[in-house]
Structure formats: C-alpha cells, structure tokens
Design an enzyme around this catalytic site. Structure first.
Site, mmCIF file in Angstrom:
data_model
loop_
_atom_site.group_PDB
_atom_site.id
_atom_site.type_symbol
_atom_site.label_atom_id
_atom_site.label_comp_id
_atom_site.label_asym_id
_atom_site.label_seq_id
_atom_site.Cartn_x
_atom_site.Cartn_y
_atom_site.Cartn_z
ATOM 1 N N ASP A 1 -1.669 -6.502 -0.610
ATOM 2 C CA ASP A 1 -0.430 -5.716 -0.567
ATOM 3 C C ASP A 1 0.123 -5.861 0.857
ATOM 4 O OD1 ASP A 1 1.630 -3.971 -0.969
ATOM 5 O OD2 ASP A 1 0.396 -2.160 -0.951
ATOM 6 N N ASP B 1 -2.915 1.782 -0.501
ATOM 7 C CA ASP B 1 -2.583 0.369 -0.308
ATOM 8 C C ASP B 1 -3.716 -0.531 -0.811
ATOM 9 O OD1 ASP B 1 -0.024 0.669 0.969
ATOM 10 O OD2 ASP B 1 -1.074 1.383 2.754
ATOM 11 N N GLU C 1 1.434 -9.679 -3.500
ATOM 12 C CA GLU C 1 2.547 -8.934 -4.094
ATOM 13 C C GLU C 1 3.853 -9.642 -3.791
ATOM 14 O OE1 GLU C 1 2.998 -4.352 -4.463
ATOM 15 O OE2 GLU C 1 4.122 -4.922 -2.683
#
Length: 234
Positions: free
Chosen positions: A24, A156, A83
């Site tokens: 992420d 996260d 991501e």
C-alpha cells in the site's frame, strides 16, 4: 516495523510455495503484507509499515526506497501486488500517490518478481464483496482469513495483506476457469469431430464392412457358398 530475518523466508522453489507481498504505497507511511501460498492455501508471513522521517518529499522517497529494498531482500517475494492509482481529492494528493507508486514499482522491478497492480476497489470486492468497503471492514476480513487478530496490525498493513489475498483469490479463480474452459473446448472438439462428414462416412463404411464379413472363415478367406452339382450320377 515487523520484518522477518532473511533466513526466515521459506524456500519457494524447493517447497513449491509462492510468497505474495502486497504494498500500500505512500510517501510518509507505506504498508506491506506478505503471505505464503501453498497447497493448503494462504497463510500469514509478515506485515507492518515503513515510516519515513519528517523531511522534504525527495528525502522521504529515498528513505522509503532504502527500507523497501531491504524488505524485499528479506521477504524474497515471487509476486508483488501494488495498489493501483485511483482518483485523488486534489492534484497534490495525486502527485504524492504517483511518486510513492513510482518508488515501489522501481524497487519491485529490481527483484525480478512478478508485478501485479490492483485498484483498491478490486481488493475490497474480492475479500468483502463490496468495492466501497472501509478500511476497518477490510481489516476484519483479513484478520478472519489469516488469523492475525491478536497481532494488532495497522490499517495500512491490513490493506496490503488484502491486496495479496485478492491476488491469490483471483489467481485461483482464473486457474479454475481456464481449466474448465480447456475441458469444454476439448469436449466440443471431440463432439464436432464425431459429426463431421468424413467421420459419418467412416461410420457407414464400418457398418457395411461388418455386414460383409459375416461369412468370413477362421483363416480370413471369404467362405464360398455351396454350389449344387447338376451332373447326374452314372
């Protein structure tokens, strides 16, 4: 930051395991989550966050790059799921996201691992069934699937694990669908081959042969019908 030792990474090639690492991205905080995928499914391997010290953007990106290189060296991933960029609220946020992703993609490329990119909604849809699920919903599903509730992972890190799990889920689905399609194509080809004009003609010829060889002798010669003699006895 929870990073396993270099020797802790399982030998993926020897044990036929796959190490999938989700990332992420961020320029201040980067979340990562690693799972090991084997015959019994995915299991938790490592997760945590990388935090850059307060500084200007180039310096923070340099810190993230150094930490990420070290992370990949220790985890030895075979697949890295990053991501994908999504619509940001403003231009500055979009720029920061792009800069963070660029660092991650560059570090990932150096490892030689397969690089996959998923939009946040794709991972949420795969795990929760709702592409608009919030971080807490995703975290609960990750905890349930991997049994990591007691680890108290940052959100996260949970998002990163969700990316890795989404890849595993979609890969399994694609493999199953490919196998089913292959079996269907083979069946269709077999059916079509059985109904071609040539095959039909061969079937008719075979039927005629079976009828014509009813009088064949054991030696393979056609048995001649008995001929009644017309000659009178003296």
């Amino acid at each position: 930051m929870q990073i396993p030792n270099a020797n802790a990474a399982p030998a993926a090639s020897a044990a036929r395991l796959e190490i999938v690492v989700g990332i992420d991205p961020g320029t201040r905080v980067l979340g990562y989550g690693a799972i090991v995928v084997g015959a019994r499914g995915p299991r938790f391997f490592a997760a945590g966050v990388l935090r850059a010290k307060p500084a200007d953007v180039p310096t923070r990106l340099g810190q993230i790059r150094s930490e990420l290189d070290l992370l990949f060296q220790r985890l030895k991933p075979t697949v890295i799921v990053v991501e994908q960029a999504f619509a940001a609220r403003n231009v500055q946020s979009a720029l920061r996201i792009g800069e963070g992703r660029g660092v991650v993609l560059g570090c990932a490329a150096v490892t030689g691992a397969r690089i996959v990119q998923f939009a946040p909604a794709v991972a949420k849809k795969s795990l929760v069934g709702n592409g608009a699920a919030d971080k807490s919903q995703v975290a609960r599903m990750v905890e349930q699937l991997l049994g990591v509730k007691s680890k108290g992972l940052p959100l996260d890190a949970s998002d990163a694990l969700a990316l890795a799990l989404a890849f595993t889920s979609r890969s399994h689905f694609d493999t199953s669908r490919t196998s089913a399609n292959s079996a269907l194509q083979i069946a269709l080809r077999s059916t079509a081959k059985a109904h071609t004009p040539v095959s039909i003609a061969m079937k008719h010829a075979s039927t005629k042969r079976r009828k014509s060889v009813r009088g064949v002798s054991a030696l393979g010669f056609a048995a001649q019908p008995a001929v009644k003699s017309t000659r009178r006895s003296p």
